[in-house]
Design a protein around this motif. Sequence first.
Motif, short mmCIF file in Angstrom:
data_model
loop_
_atom_site.label_atom_id
_atom_site.label_comp_id
_atom_site.label_asym_id
_atom_site.label_seq_id
_atom_site.Cartn_x
_atom_site.Cartn_y
_atom_site.Cartn_z
N ALA A 138 0.71 -1.28 0.03
CA ALA A 138 -0.09 0.17 0.04
C ALA A 138 0.87 1.27 0.09
CB ALA A 138 -0.79 0.09 1.13
N SER A 139 2.02 1.15 0.59
CA SER A 139 2.95 2.44 0.97
C SER A 139 3.56 2.75 -0.42
CB SER A 139 3.88 2.52 1.84
OG SER A 139 5.04 1.15 1.55
N MET A 140 3.99 1.81 -1.39
CA MET A 140 4.30 2.01 -2.46
C MET A 140 3.33 2.45 -3.57
SD MET A 140 7.76 2.29 -2.62
CE MET A 140 8.10 2.06 -4.42
N LEU A 141 2.33 1.73 -3.67
CA LEU A 141 1.13 2.05 -4.51
C LEU A 141 0.73 3.73 -4.21
CD1 LEU A 141 -1.11 -0.93 -4.61
CD2 LEU A 141 0.73 -0.31 -6.04
N GLU A 142 0.83 3.98 -2.86
CA GLU A 142 0.60 5.43 -2.77
C GLU A 142 1.58 6.53 -3.50
OE1 GLU A 142 0.26 6.30 1.32
OE2 GLU A 142 -1.50 4.94 1.64
N VAL A 143 2.92 5.97 -3.37
CA VAL A 143 3.87 6.56 -4.13
C VAL A 143 3.80 6.75 -5.71
CG1 VAL A 143 6.33 6.59 -4.46
CG2 VAL A 143 5.72 6.04 -2.23
N PHE A 144 3.47 5.45 -6.06
CA PHE A 144 3.22 5.60 -7.62
C PHE A 144 1.83 6.49 -7.94
CE2 PHE A 144 4.63 0.93 -8.06
CZ PHE A 144 5.88 1.13 -7.64
N ASP A 145 1.03 6.41 -7.35
CA ASP A 145 -0.27 7.35 -7.41
C ASP A 145 0.11 8.90 -7.30
OD1 ASP A 145 -3.21 7.68 -7.60
OD2 ASP A 145 -2.97 8.49 -5.73
N LEU A 146 0.95 9.29 -6.34
CA LEU A 146 1.39 10.46 -6.34
C LEU A 146 2.23 10.94 -7.45
CD1 LEU A 146 1.60 13.39 -4.75
CD2 LEU A 146 3.19 12.13 -3.33
N SER A 147 3.21 10.01 -7.85
CA SER A 147 4.12 10.32 -8.89
C SER A 147 3.36 10.54 -10.05
CB SER A 147 5.03 9.32 -9.05
OG SER A 147 5.84 8.92 -7.82
N VAL A 148 2.29 9.82 -10.34
CA VAL A 148 1.53 9.93 -11.66
C VAL A 148 0.89 11.14 -11.64
CG1 VAL A 148 -0.64 8.83 -12.71
CG2 VAL A 148 1.02 7.43 -11.78
N LYS A 149 0.31 11.48 -10.37
CA LYS A 149 -0.26 13.02 -10.42
C LYS A 149 0.58 14.06 -10.59
CE LYS A 149 -3.98 11.31 -7.20
NZ LYS A 149 -4.45 11.25 -5.93
N VAL A 150 1.78 14.05 -10.19
CA VAL A 150 2.57 15.07 -10.36
C VAL A 150 3.40 15.11 -11.47
CG1 VAL A 150 4.76 13.94 -9.19
CG2 VAL A 150 4.09 16.59 -8.66
N ALA A 151 3.46 13.81 -12.27
CA ALA A 151 4.06 13.98 -13.43
C ALA A 151 3.95 15.01 -14.61
CB ALA A 151 4.17 12.50 -14.16
N PRO A 152 2.59 15.21 -14.88
CA PRO A 152 2.12 16.25 -15.95
C PRO A 152 2.72 17.62 -15.50
CG PRO A 152 0.62 14.75 -15.33
CD PRO A 152 1.40 14.54 -14.31
N HIS A 153 2.79 18.01 -14.34
CA HIS A 153 2.95 19.41 -13.96
C HIS A 153 4.62 19.77 -13.93
CE1 HIS A 153 -1.46 19.41 -13.00
NE2 HIS A 153 -1.16 18.29 -12.31
N PRO A 154 4.89 21.12 -14.20
CA PRO A 154 6.07 21.33 -14.19
C PRO A 154 6.96 21.64 -12.69
CG PRO A 154 4.81 23.23 -14.52
CD PRO A 154 3.94 22.21 -14.70
N THR A 155 6.11 21.32 -11.74
CA THR A 155 6.62 21.77 -10.40
C THR A 155 7.82 20.77 -10.03
OG1 THR A 155 5.86 22.07 -8.03
CG2 THR A 155 5.06 20.17 -9.25
#
Length: 446
Positions: A138-155
């Motif tokens: 669960a902890s790594m799937l949360e990491v993957f989910d956050l990474s997917v969300k942030v990937a398209p943004h230039p931040t």
Amino acid sequence: MLHMLSSILQRLHYETTCAANGLEGVNALKGQSFDFILCDIRMPKMDGMQFLRQARQFNTEATVIMMSAYGTTDTALAAMRAGAYDYISKPFKTDEIELTLRKAEEREALRRDNRKLRHRLASLEENHTFGRMIARSASMLEVFDLSVKVAPHPTTVLITGESGTGKELIARGIHQMSSRSAGEFVAINCGGIPASLIESELFGYTKGSFTGADSHHQGLFATAHGGTILLDEIGELPVPSQVKLLRVLQEGEIQPIGATHPRKIDVRVLAATSRNLEERIDSGRFRQDLYYRLNVVHIHLPPLRERTEDIPLLSDLFIKRYATRGDSEVSRIAPATMALLLNHSWPGNVRELENVIERAVILADNDDILLPSHLPDSLRCRVDTAPSIAPDGSLSIKNAQKSMESSLIKRALQITEGNKTKAAELLEISYPSLLSKIKEYRLTKK
């Protein structure tokens, strides 16, 4: 018989194709597909059993129902073994044909649902990956989910975690899922470059700007223009260079050493560290304003010891990788070997696990299974220093054994996500024995 069946089935709103014998039936299968096949046992040219065997060569998924006026139990069983779904004895009534077909339709619906479920599970497995990383915890799937969300943004993104947890792989995955994926991904280890050279490597220099500068050097930020740069071990960056990096983040420009004017740069900055930056801020070794600029989105990778359910998955991945690379026969891990892997603390995290599996595959030689003897001594000889005692604090061996068994079963169920068959294999006990102990200890997956 063909005419009668065709009339009955058409009244039941089925579309029908008739074949006078088994050979015509086989030829019909070559040109089209069917949901159901009603087949007589005794026919000219090719009987029903021969037809059934040949029909399976076309990989048809049609449900086959056999019919015969000479029905016996042995004939029915032989037809079932050959792949038939059901068997009807002639003479039969219209209701019997309809009931058999309705049952077959229910079976087909269940098969379709089962296929959909398998596709969904396969899709879930695919979604348990990010870039070149794979996990089920669960902890790594949360990491993957956050990474997917942030990937398209230039931040900017700050990636933290112990050495070997996969910080650079997360950064690469973010780059690959961004609109900059066609650009360069440049990774630099800030702790691996001498302080006197770090600025020239990052920002470049002009010819003649210092002794030895015989030509122009554009630097890694310029190389990553239009792409992504990963500043690994950002906590090791010297304070003077931190000032220049802050300007890059604030103004979007770099100034090579010796240049008289800054240069606009379009680079997404990702930073990674295994250090505690807040502690380095307190000690004056890291600028607080730079920390806030980098820490817009924080992704923390948990150590492997905190996500042991990923160990079997990662181990299988590394076995396939190194068995293929070394032309090895290894394809699986013995339960006793997996128990040792699960019991290890993994200070080197995923990188250490990968090295251990690579070594084990080499030592396994022509074996198809990894045994405890293939693991390093540090894993095989590890012994817990604290004695196991009963929950009540007594030294009762009987109570301590129950406590230990209960704890191991809980962990096995957690790792296998409640799959009792796999948990029994992991614990090296029989399935009935596991069920008995689960009932005895009143255990549930948590």
